[in-house]
Design a protein around this motif. Structure first.
Motif, PDB file in Angstrom:
ATOM      1  N   THR A 285      64.207  23.731   7.361  1.00  0.00           N
ATOM      2  CA  THR A 285      64.577  23.076   8.412  1.00  0.00           C
ATOM      3  C   THR A 285      63.658  21.657   8.949  1.00  0.00           C
ATOM      4  O   THR A 285      63.978  20.777   9.817  1.00  0.00           O
ATOM      5  N   GLY A 286      62.653  21.744   7.901  1.00  0.00           N
ATOM      6  CA  GLY A 286      61.622  20.522   8.304  1.00  0.00           C
ATOM      7  C   GLY A 286      60.748  20.887   9.443  1.00  0.00           C
ATOM      8  O   GLY A 286      59.981  19.819  10.010  1.00  0.00           O
ATOM      9  N   ALA A 287      60.771  22.307   9.829  1.00  0.00           N
ATOM     10  CA  ALA A 287      60.016  22.415  11.233  1.00  0.00           C
ATOM     11  C   ALA A 287      58.686  22.979  10.875  1.00  0.00           C
ATOM     12  O   ALA A 287      58.366  23.461   9.780  1.00  0.00           O
ATOM     13  N   PRO A 288      57.196  22.731  11.514  1.00  0.00           N
ATOM     14  CA  PRO A 288      56.097  23.260  11.160  1.00  0.00           C
ATOM     15  C   PRO A 288      56.134  24.712  11.412  1.00  0.00           C
ATOM     16  O   PRO A 288      57.025  25.249  12.343  1.00  0.00           O
ATOM     17  N   VAL A 289      55.175  25.494  10.745  1.00  0.00           N
ATOM     18  CA  VAL A 289      55.069  26.896  10.834  1.00  0.00           C
ATOM     19  C   VAL A 289      54.577  27.144  12.278  1.00  0.00           C
ATOM     20  O   VAL A 289      53.581  26.469  12.640  1.00  0.00           O
ATOM     21  N   PRO A 290      54.681  28.243  12.955  1.00  0.00           N
ATOM     22  CA  PRO A 290      54.194  28.305  14.191  1.00  0.00           C
ATOM     23  C   PRO A 290      52.834  29.012  13.963  1.00  0.00           C
ATOM     24  O   PRO A 290      52.503  29.733  12.927  1.00  0.00           O
ATOM     25  N   HIS A 291      51.749  28.636  14.985  1.00  0.00           N
ATOM     26  CA  HIS A 291      50.465  29.489  14.722  1.00  0.00           C
ATOM     27  C   HIS A 291      50.562  30.755  15.029  1.00  0.00           C
ATOM     28  O   HIS A 291      49.649  31.532  14.485  1.00  0.00           O
ATOM     29  N   VAL A 292      51.270  31.027  15.886  1.00  0.00           N
ATOM     30  CA  VAL A 292      51.481  32.711  16.562  1.00  0.00           C
ATOM     31  C   VAL A 292      52.778  32.994  16.341  1.00  0.00           C
ATOM     32  O   VAL A 292      53.790  32.333  17.021  1.00  0.00           O
ATOM     33  N   ILE A 293      52.975  34.280  15.984  1.00  0.00           N
ATOM     34  CA  ILE A 293      54.224  34.979  16.075  1.00  0.00           C
ATOM     35  C   ILE A 293      54.011  36.273  16.884  1.00  0.00           C
ATOM     36  O   ILE A 293      53.061  36.866  16.363  1.00  0.00           O
ATOM     37  N   GLY A 294      54.765  36.422  17.710  1.00  0.00           N
ATOM     38  CA  GLY A 294      54.843  37.556  18.459  1.00  0.00           C
ATOM     39  C   GLY A 294      56.173  38.376  18.904  1.00  0.00           C
ATOM     40  O   GLY A 294      57.137  37.885  18.540  1.00  0.00           O
ATOM     41  N   VAL A 295      55.729  39.479  19.487  1.00  0.00           N
ATOM     42  CA  VAL A 295      57.344  40.165  19.916  1.00  0.00           C
ATOM     43  C   VAL A 295      56.965  40.739  21.317  1.00  0.00           C
ATOM     44  O   VAL A 295      56.162  41.018  21.810  1.00  0.00           O
ATOM     45  N   SER A 296      58.311  41.024  21.880  1.00  0.00           N
ATOM     46  CA  SER A 296      58.175  41.342  23.232  1.00  0.00           C
ATOM     47  C   SER A 296      59.292  42.388  23.524  1.00  0.00           C
ATOM     48  O   SER A 296      60.088  42.586  22.455  1.00  0.00           O
ATOM     49  N   ASP A 297      59.451  42.716  24.451  1.00  0.00           N
ATOM     50  CA  ASP A 297      60.676  43.744  25.107  1.00  0.00           C
ATOM     51  C   ASP A 297      61.716  43.077  25.831  1.00  0.00           C
ATOM     52  O   ASP A 297      62.418  43.645  26.484  1.00  0.00           O
ATOM     53  N   ASP A 298      61.765  41.629  25.673  1.00  0.00           N
ATOM     54  CA  ASP A 298      62.623  41.004  26.461  1.00  0.00           C
ATOM     55  C   ASP A 298      63.953  40.801  25.642  1.00  0.00           C
ATOM     56  O   ASP A 298      63.952  40.842  24.581  1.00  0.00           O
ATOM     57  N   LEU A 299      65.255  40.512  26.266  1.00  0.00           N
ATOM     58  CA  LEU A 299      66.313  40.350  25.492  1.00  0.00           C
ATOM     59  C   LEU A 299      66.454  38.872  25.452  1.00  0.00           C
ATOM     60  O   LEU A 299      67.212  38.326  26.040  1.00  0.00           O
ATOM     61  N   ASN A 300      65.573  38.336  24.494  1.00  0.00           N
ATOM     62  CA  ASN A 300      65.442  36.975  24.274  1.00  0.00           C
ATOM     63  C   ASN A 300      64.517  36.553  23.263  1.00  0.00           C
ATOM     64  O   ASN A 300      64.020  37.295  22.533  1.00  0.00           O
ATOM     65  N   ALA A 301      64.686  35.303  23.164  1.00  0.00           N
ATOM     66  CA  ALA A 301      63.583  34.568  22.102  1.00  0.00           C
ATOM     67  C   ALA A 301      63.106  33.377  22.367  1.00  0.00           C
ATOM     68  O   ALA A 301      64.133  32.709  22.933  1.00  0.00           O
ATOM     69  N   TYR A 302      62.081  32.642  22.237  1.00  0.00           N
ATOM     70  CA  TYR A 302      61.738  31.422  22.778  1.00  0.00           C
ATOM     71  C   TYR A 302      60.737  30.859  21.657  1.00  0.00           C
ATOM     72  O   TYR A 302      59.872  31.739  20.994  1.00  0.00           O
ATOM     73  N   ALA A 303      60.481  29.543  21.763  1.00  0.00           N
ATOM     74  CA  ALA A 303      59.425  29.025  20.661  1.00  0.00           C
ATOM     75  C   ALA A 303      58.838  27.896  21.835  1.00  0.00           C
ATOM     76  O   ALA A 303      59.726  27.175  22.540  1.00  0.00           O
ATOM     77  N   GLY A 304      57.522  27.648  21.757  1.00  0.00           N
ATOM     78  CA  GLY A 304      56.850  26.734  22.516  1.00  0.00           C
ATOM     79  C   GLY A 304      55.579  26.589  22.380  1.00  0.00           C
ATOM     80  O   GLY A 304      55.092  26.996  21.427  1.00  0.00           O
ATOM     81  N   THR A 305      54.848  25.456  22.890  1.00  0.00           N
ATOM     82  CA  THR A 305      53.604  25.340  22.711  1.00  0.00           C
ATOM     83  C   THR A 305      52.723  25.357  23.787  1.00  0.00           C
ATOM     84  O   THR A 305      53.147  25.175  24.945  1.00  0.00           O
ATOM     85  N   PHE A 306      51.602  26.026  23.649  1.00  0.00           N
ATOM     86  CA  PHE A 306      50.745  26.448  24.990  1.00  0.00           C
ATOM     87  C   PHE A 306      49.184  25.845  24.664  1.00  0.00           C
ATOM     88  O   PHE A 306      48.827  25.713  23.464  1.00  0.00           O
ATOM     89  N   GLY A 307      48.523  26.124  25.850  1.00  0.00           N
ATOM     90  CA  GLY A 307      47.241  25.911  25.697  1.00  0.00           C
ATOM     91  C   GLY A 307      46.719  24.326  25.480  1.00  0.00           C
ATOM     92  O   GLY A 307      47.583  23.403  25.114  1.00  0.00           O
TER      93      GLY A 307
END
Length: 421
Positions: free
Chosen positions: A166-188
């Motif tokens: 897709t030509g997208a950069p690799v995320p610095h952090v990959i995590g999991v949660s108990d939400d019925l959802n998924a998201y990508a963003g930049t933080f800090g």
């Protein structure tokens, strides 16, 4: 069982029998007559005044349809900086400059004059106001369990592969949660890229839908979504924060003069808070036009990675999120893990397949809003259909998908217990 309800009359525009789903106000499935109707019972109040809610709903519906028609046949990623984008960037720059000016002025009043002095009394609140209005850089939620590459090598390898095509950069952090959802963003302050997968959602998806989900979320790192851009953050936050800061609060009652003074102050604060909030809503409404364009591009990147079939299947699943949640919770309470979640969800989708065309249409009414971050699901799916069918560049086999689930066994069990309780 197909829950399709025929309307009580024929369409006045084309004489087709009207239909309804989920007790919604009937519409025509052929010419979409009455699809833009405001359904207060299902939509719920936005501002609390029926006439205003009805007007904003119809305006949002028209704007979203016009944007969809304008984007058809155009490169979604190269639409250029239109007037809305330029306006939001200029507004962000102006707001940020105002906050910096407040802070610098307050600091100058404190430092340049001897303490205590009237200037100091004025300077300290200005500094506090600037701190309260400062842009927020966000942080990873406390409910996110961060994974390491050693802990989940198959998952990380899949993310790397999808990012590559897709030509997208690799995320610095990959995590999991108990939400019925998924998201990508930049933080800090360092703007670290974060990808979070809600395991109830991830576990219920088929292999290629998982690839489509990754393609969509990673697409947010390169699709120019103003909600994720540092330069546009002031437009989304500062005026709203200012409205909260000046909102009147309950004060201790005193004598007559104090009571009258407090009442006049509350009136001024109420007017100022409403004015700031109205400006905040107007600015956010303008900014979200480009955010919806970015969602269409993220869907296109999902189709590029996983194929159009998987990408459209993923969107169809969004039409039945409540059913998906109930199905996953039921299977979790019965002690089952993600393999059974996926099977049960596939069975529920198959049973509801005949309803999907009308649910896609209904999404145009129920998801159309001036303040929606996403276009209606039905339009997102239609956009993919209109842009030509694509084959998958990344294929996730059942065996590899199972290995990813095996890597997350501990996390799945924790989420299953959360769903149970």
């Amino acid at each position: 069982m197909i829950d399709t309800e025929a309307g009580s009359r024929l369409c006045p525009a084309c004489s087709t029998a009207t239909v309804s789903q989920l007790d919604a106000v009937p519409w025509c499935p052929a010419c979409e007559w009455n699809l833009d109707a405001y359904d207060a019972d299902r939509t719920g109040p936005l501002f609390g005044w029926a006439w205003l809610d009805r007007w904003t709903h119809r305006l949002g519906y028209r704007m979203i349809r016009r944007q969809f028609e304008r984007l058809l046949g155009r490169p979604l990623g190269t639409t250029g900086a239109d007037l809305a984008t330029v306006f939001v960037l200029l507004a962000s720059a102006l707001l940020l400059t105002s906050v910096v000016t407040l802070g610098v002025t307050g600091l100058w009043l404190v430092v340049a004059f001897p303490f205590p002095s009237p200037q100091t009394v004025l300077g300290v609140p200005l500094i506090a106001l600037a701190i309260g209005l400062r842009p927020r850089f966000g942080r990873i939620g406390p409910d996110v369990e961060v994974l390491s590459r050693d802990r989940a090598p198959e998952l990380f390898a899949l993310v790397d592969e999808v990012a590559s095509v897709t030509g997208a950069p690799v995320p610095h952090v990959i995590g999991v949660s108990d939400d019925l959802n998924a998201y990508a963003g930049t933080f800090g302050i360092r703007r670290r890229r974060v990808l979070c997968l809600g395991l109830p959602y991830w576990g219920a998806l088929g292999p290629q839908e998982r690839v489509a989900l990754l393609g969509h979320e990673l697409g947010h790192f390169v699709n120019g979504d103003p909600r994720r851009m540092l330069l546009t953050q002031p437009a989304f936050t500062i005026l709203g924060s200012a409205a909260d800061l000046v909102r009147p609060v309950q004060t201790i009652r005193g004598g007559l003069l104090e009571t009258v003074g407090a009442a006049l102050g509350k009136i001024f604060q109420w007017i100022l808070a409403r004015l700031l909030f109205a400006l905040h809503l107007a600015l956010v409404c303008v900014a979200l036009r480009d955010s919806q364009r970015a969602e269409y591009l993220a869907d296109e990147m999902a189709a590029k990675a996983a194929g159009s079939t998987a990408a459209t299947d993923l969107l169809d699943g969004l039409l039945r999120m409540e059913s998906l949640h109930q199905t996953v919770r039921r299977e979790a309470r019965n002690g089952h893990g993600p393999q059974r979640w996926r099977t049960a969800v596939a069975e529920a989708r198959s049973a509801a397949a005949a309803r999907l065309p009308q649910l896609r249409q209904l999404s145009l009414r129920e998801e159309a809003s001036l303040f929606s971050t996403h276009p209606p699901t039905g339009l997102r799916r239609l956009m993919l259909e209109q842009r030509g069918w694509q084959g998958a560049l990344v294929t996730l086999t059942e065996a590899r998908s199972a290995r990813i689930d095996d890597e997350l066994t501990k996390e799945y069990e924790r989420v299953r217990l959360t769903l149970v309780w």
